[in-house]
Design a protein around this motif. Sequence first.
Motif, PDB file in Angstrom:
ATOM      1  N   LYS A  75     -39.964 -30.681 -51.028  1.00 19.87           N
ATOM      2  CA  LYS A  75     -40.357 -31.192 -52.346  1.00 19.87           C
ATOM      3  C   LYS A  75     -39.252 -32.043 -52.957  1.00 19.87           C
ATOM      4  CE  LYS A  75     -43.516 -27.371 -53.378  1.00 19.87           C
ATOM      5  NZ  LYS A  75     -43.726 -26.121 -54.152  1.00 19.87           N
ATOM      6  N   ALA A  76     -38.008 -31.613 -52.760  1.00 18.82           N
ATOM      7  CA  ALA A  76     -36.880 -32.366 -53.307  1.00 18.82           C
ATOM      8  C   ALA A  76     -36.720 -33.710 -52.610  1.00 18.82           C
ATOM      9  CB  ALA A  76     -35.598 -31.548 -53.175  1.00 18.82           C
ATOM     10  N   GLN A  77     -37.042 -33.761 -51.324  1.00 21.14           N
ATOM     11  CA  GLN A  77     -36.821 -34.982 -50.547  1.00 21.14           C
ATOM     12  C   GLN A  77     -37.985 -35.966 -50.617  1.00 21.14           C
ATOM     13  OE1 GLN A  77     -35.093 -34.316 -46.531  1.00 21.14           O
ATOM     14  NE2 GLN A  77     -34.717 -32.228 -47.209  1.00 21.14           N
ATOM     15  N   ILE A  78     -39.230 -35.445 -50.619  1.00 19.20           N
ATOM     16  CA  ILE A  78     -40.358 -36.381 -50.576  1.00 19.20           C
ATOM     17  C   ILE A  78     -41.343 -36.173 -51.721  1.00 19.20           C
ATOM     18  CG2 ILE A  78     -40.213 -36.708 -48.089  1.00 19.20           C
ATOM     19  CD1 ILE A  78     -42.380 -34.728 -47.652  1.00 19.20           C
ATOM     20  N   GLY A  79     -41.026 -35.298 -52.655  1.00 15.97           N
ATOM     21  CA  GLY A  79     -41.893 -35.090 -53.802  1.00 15.97           C
ATOM     22  C   GLY A  79     -42.890 -33.977 -53.563  1.00 15.97           C
ATOM     23  N   GLY A  80     -43.471 -33.500 -54.637  1.00 13.79           N
ATOM     24  CA  GLY A  80     -44.365 -32.349 -54.563  1.00 13.79           C
ATOM     25  C   GLY A  80     -45.755 -32.652 -54.065  1.00 13.79           C
ATOM     26  N   GLU A  81     -46.068 -33.929 -53.834  1.00 17.86           N
ATOM     27  CA  GLU A  81     -47.426 -34.312 -53.448  1.00 17.86           C
ATOM     28  C   GLU A  81     -47.561 -34.569 -51.954  1.00 17.86           C
ATOM     29  OE1 GLU A  81     -49.777 -34.153 -55.714  1.00 17.86           O
ATOM     30  OE2 GLU A  81     -48.189 -33.537 -57.111  1.00 17.86           O
ATOM     31  N   PHE A  82     -46.690 -33.991 -51.145  1.00 20.30           N
ATOM     32  CA  PHE A  82     -46.757 -34.285 -49.709  1.00 20.30           C
ATOM     33  C   PHE A  82     -47.862 -33.507 -49.006  1.00 20.30           C
ATOM     34  CE2 PHE A  82     -43.748 -30.788 -50.091  1.00 20.30           C
ATOM     35  CZ  PHE A  82     -44.122 -29.931 -49.073  1.00 20.30           C
ATOM     36  N   GLY A  83     -48.516 -32.614 -49.676  1.00 21.96           N
ATOM     37  CA  GLY A  83     -49.653 -31.902 -49.080  1.00 21.96           C
ATOM     38  C   GLY A  83     -49.329 -30.451 -48.812  1.00 21.96           C
ATOM     39  N   PRO A  84     -50.339 -29.579 -48.891  1.00 27.47           N
ATOM     40  CA  PRO A  84     -50.108 -28.150 -48.668  1.00 27.47           C
ATOM     41  C   PRO A  84     -49.754 -27.858 -47.207  1.00 27.47           C
ATOM     42  CG  PRO A  84     -52.449 -28.595 -48.886  1.00 27.47           C
ATOM     43  CD  PRO A  84     -51.745 -29.880 -49.210  1.00 27.47           C
ATOM     44  N   CYS A  85     -48.911 -26.841 -47.011  1.00 29.58           N
ATOM     45  CA  CYS A  85     -48.494 -26.421 -45.666  1.00 29.58           C
ATOM     46  C   CYS A  85     -48.966 -24.990 -45.411  1.00 29.58           C
ATOM     47  CB  CYS A  85     -46.976 -26.475 -45.530  1.00 29.58           C
ATOM     48  SG  CYS A  85     -46.267 -28.131 -45.669  1.00 29.58           S
ATOM     49  N   PHE A  86     -49.555 -24.778 -44.274  1.00 29.64           N
ATOM     50  CA  PHE A  86     -50.006 -23.448 -43.874  1.00 29.64           C
ATOM     51  C   PHE A  86     -49.222 -23.040 -42.633  1.00 29.64           C
ATOM     52  CE2 PHE A  86     -53.518 -25.736 -45.865  1.00 29.64           C
ATOM     53  CZ  PHE A  86     -53.807 -24.879 -46.921  1.00 29.64           C
ATOM     54  N   PHE A  87     -48.447 -21.961 -42.734  1.00 25.36           N
ATOM     55  CA  PHE A  87     -47.566 -21.531 -41.655  1.00 25.36           C
ATOM     56  C   PHE A  87     -48.139 -20.308 -40.949  1.00 25.36           C
ATOM     57  CE2 PHE A  87     -44.742 -23.581 -44.784  1.00 25.36           C
ATOM     58  CZ  PHE A  87     -44.199 -24.576 -43.986  1.00 25.36           C
ATOM     59  N   ASN A  88     -47.992 -20.304 -39.636  1.00 21.66           N
ATOM     60  CA  ASN A  88     -48.527 -19.210 -38.826  1.00 21.66           C
ATOM     61  C   ASN A  88     -47.525 -18.817 -37.740  1.00 21.66           C
ATOM     62  OD1 ASN A  88     -51.734 -19.549 -39.531  1.00 21.66           O
ATOM     63  ND2 ASN A  88     -50.721 -21.526 -39.350  1.00 21.66           N
ATOM     64  N   GLY A  89     -47.350 -17.529 -37.520  1.00 20.28           N
ATOM     65  CA  GLY A  89     -46.574 -17.041 -36.394  1.00 20.28           C
ATOM     66  C   GLY A  89     -47.512 -16.704 -35.253  1.00 20.28           C
ATOM     67  N   VAL A  90     -47.159 -17.160 -34.054  1.00 18.36           N
ATOM     68  CA  VAL A  90     -48.027 -16.941 -32.882  1.00 18.36           C
ATOM     69  C   VAL A  90     -47.192 -16.302 -31.770  1.00 18.36           C
ATOM     70  CG1 VAL A  90     -49.628 -18.009 -31.237  1.00 18.36           C
ATOM     71  CG2 VAL A  90     -49.341 -19.000 -33.514  1.00 18.36           C
ATOM     72  N   PRO A  91     -47.099 -14.972 -31.747  1.00 19.02           N
ATOM     73  CA  PRO A  91     -46.324 -14.316 -30.692  1.00 19.02           C
ATOM     74  C   PRO A  91     -47.071 -14.319 -29.364  1.00 19.02           C
ATOM     75  CG  PRO A  91     -47.313 -12.671 -32.128  1.00 19.02           C
ATOM     76  CD  PRO A  91     -47.645 -14.003 -32.727  1.00 19.02           C
ATOM     77  N   GLY A  92     -46.368 -14.631 -28.295  1.00 17.33           N
ATOM     78  CA  GLY A  92     -46.996 -14.637 -26.971  1.00 17.33           C
ATOM     79  C   GLY A  92     -46.347 -15.656 -26.064  1.00 17.33           C
ATOM     80  N   SER A  93     -46.611 -15.552 -24.773  1.00 12.16           N
ATOM     81  CA  SER A  93     -46.047 -16.472 -23.795  1.00 12.16           C
ATOM     82  C   SER A  93     -46.839 -17.774 -23.766  1.00 12.16           C
ATOM     83  CB  SER A  93     -46.080 -15.835 -22.401  1.00 12.16           C
ATOM     84  OG  SER A  93     -45.727 -16.794 -21.410  1.00 12.16           O
ATOM     85  N   PHE A  94     -46.118 -18.901 -23.729  1.00 10.11           N
ATOM     86  CA  PHE A  94     -46.832 -20.181 -23.615  1.00 10.11           C
ATOM     87  C   PHE A  94     -47.296 -20.443 -22.182  1.00 10.11           C
ATOM     88  CE2 PHE A  94     -42.248 -21.792 -24.240  1.00 10.11           C
ATOM     89  CZ  PHE A  94     -41.926 -21.715 -22.889  1.00 10.11           C
ATOM     90  N   TYR A  95     -47.036 -19.502 -21.267  1.00 10.88           N
ATOM     91  CA  TYR A  95     -47.636 -19.575 -19.937  1.00 10.88           C
ATOM     92  C   TYR A  95     -48.974 -18.847 -19.964  1.00 10.88           C
ATOM     93  CZ  TYR A  95     -43.037 -21.222 -18.533  1.00 10.88           C
ATOM     94  OH  TYR A  95     -41.882 -21.944 -18.427  1.00 10.88           O
ATOM     95  N   GLY A  96     -49.769 -19.185 -20.936  1.00 10.29           N
ATOM     96  CA  GLY A  96     -51.098 -18.627 -21.155  1.00 10.29           C
ATOM     97  C   GLY A  96     -51.675 -19.261 -22.407  1.00 10.29           C
ATOM     98  N   ARG A  97     -52.957 -19.018 -22.686  1.00 12.86           N
ATOM     99  CA  ARG A  97     -53.597 -19.598 -23.864  1.00 12.86           C
ATOM    100  C   ARG A  97     -53.057 -18.956 -25.139  1.00 12.86           C
ATOM    101  NH1 ARG A  97     -58.456 -22.395 -23.508  1.00 12.86           N
ATOM    102  NH2 ARG A  97     -58.116 -22.599 -25.754  1.00 12.86           N
ATOM    103  N   LEU A  98     -52.861 -19.809 -26.150  1.00 15.93           N
ATOM    104  CA  LEU A  98     -52.367 -19.362 -27.450  1.00 15.93           C
ATOM    105  C   LEU A  98     -53.275 -19.784 -28.601  1.00 15.93           C
ATOM    106  CD1 LEU A  98     -48.603 -20.324 -26.944  1.00 15.93           C
ATOM    107  CD2 LEU A  98     -49.490 -17.986 -27.106  1.00 15.93           C
ATOM    108  N   PHE A  99     -54.076 -20.856 -28.392  1.00 14.96           N
ATOM    109  CA  PHE A  99     -54.867 -21.443 -29.472  1.00 14.96           C
ATOM    110  C   PHE A  99     -56.287 -21.724 -28.986  1.00 14.96           C
ATOM    111  CE2 PHE A  99     -50.436 -22.818 -29.755  1.00 14.96           C
ATOM    112  CZ  PHE A  99     -50.083 -22.342 -31.006  1.00 14.96           C
ATOM    113  N   PRO A 100     -57.230 -21.862 -29.925  1.00 14.14           N
ATOM    114  CA  PRO A 100     -58.597 -22.241 -29.533  1.00 14.14           C
ATOM    115  C   PRO A 100     -58.642 -23.643 -28.920  1.00 14.14           C
ATOM    116  CG  PRO A 100     -58.546 -21.333 -31.760  1.00 14.14           C
ATOM    117  CD  PRO A 100     -57.119 -21.568 -31.365  1.00 14.14           C
ATOM    118  N   ASP A 101     -59.754 -23.956 -28.298  1.00  9.93           N
ATOM    119  CA  ASP A 101     -59.930 -25.276 -27.674  1.00  9.93           C
ATOM    120  C   ASP A 101     -59.790 -26.400 -28.700  1.00  9.93           C
ATOM    121  OD1 ASP A 101     -60.458 -23.914 -25.383  1.00  9.93           O
ATOM    122  OD2 ASP A 101     -62.579 -24.483 -25.236  1.00  9.93           O
ATOM    123  N   LYS A 102     -59.077 -27.435 -28.296  1.00 14.14           N
ATOM    124  CA  LYS A 102     -59.008 -28.700 -29.044  1.00 14.14           C
ATOM    125  C   LYS A 102     -58.684 -28.500 -30.527  1.00 14.14           C
ATOM    126  CE  LYS A 102     -62.208 -31.083 -25.910  1.00 14.14           C
ATOM    127  NZ  LYS A 102     -62.226 -29.996 -24.921  1.00 14.14           N
TER     128      LYS A 102
END
Length: 356
Positions: A114-141
């Motif tokens: 917010k200090a660097q680019i202003g408060g209107e840069f858009g909402p951010c949604f953060f998620n933690g995804v525990p698991g190995s990336f040698y397998g599926r982690l997210f839905p298709d596309k």
Amino acid sequence: MKVLHMNSGVGDLSYAKNSLLQQKAISTAWPIIKEALQDFCTHNIPTTFAIADLGCASGPNTLMIVSNLIKQLHHFYRNLPNQSLRYQIFFNDLPANDFNAIFRSLPGLLDNLKAQIGGEFGPCFFNGVPGSFYGRLFPDKTLHFVHSSYSLHWLSQAPEGMEMENKGNIFIDSTSPENVIEAFHRQFQKDFSLFLKCRGEEVVAGGGMALTLLGRTDKNYCYAYHLLNLALNKMVAEGMVEKEKMVRFNIPNFMPTPQEIKEEIQKEGSFMIKRLEVSRIDWNFYNIDSSSVDVGVDSSYNIAKCIRSVMEPLMIPHFGEPIMEQLFDRYRKVVKDEMANKKIEFINLTVSLVRI
């Protein structure tokens, strides 16, 4: 999956306090990352931009790359009329990773943005995804952009049955038999191909990936582990470490060449290579970037602490915690002697990919 993670917290031996090398690797790769991001943004305007940082670890580097990506996206899209971009950020690592440290840092990250680019840069949604990336982690596309740095040289496991074949070595070294080297290479091929296949199902058509990993350009695999091998072997010779424990420990790493990376990408077929670059980081860079490390301490000290922050969680379950202080003190001395006699570099490979 159960034991592989960096030293957690923010103490003197933590990964968060000893990851300047990884920060430099990200900074070196940033022009390629930025270009890959721009390639996607030129042809696509999603309302919610989904980014995954795979093998994110924790500490300042995790926040640095996410912050840079958000600022770059804001720059690309800010002049579009009636366009309000949302950001969905996925932090992925193995379950033992210090996700709590990441989550505690997020309010500060948003305040800085917010200090660097202003408060209107858009909402951010953060998620933690525990698991190995040698397998599926997210839905298709569902992903538009994937970033990973200093993670993909880690294998899902050391190749089975090679411990007794690779006696006296904790990694591939000059004395490793050819069948050991081939087994590590096959494990890399299997893992990297599976990584590409899974991301091919998760990344949208035209989406991008920017991957940086430790690599090599000749038959020398990893000098940092070679020196750790020397220090550990000396402790075995002095009776401080059981020989049997040394024999049965192999680091689950493989540092590929650019050609080995290229062959797997082309063979798997989900992505097209946009750029594949080699970069080098001199081990003496700590002396140049002295503002970020202990004043008056040479690079060997910081190299040893960096490697310790990565390797200690993997070694303690096998060798026990009591030897760690002695081992890494000896390691620092070995590193110092080697650096006094020769120029040593980390070799990085950065590849930019587009989902076909």
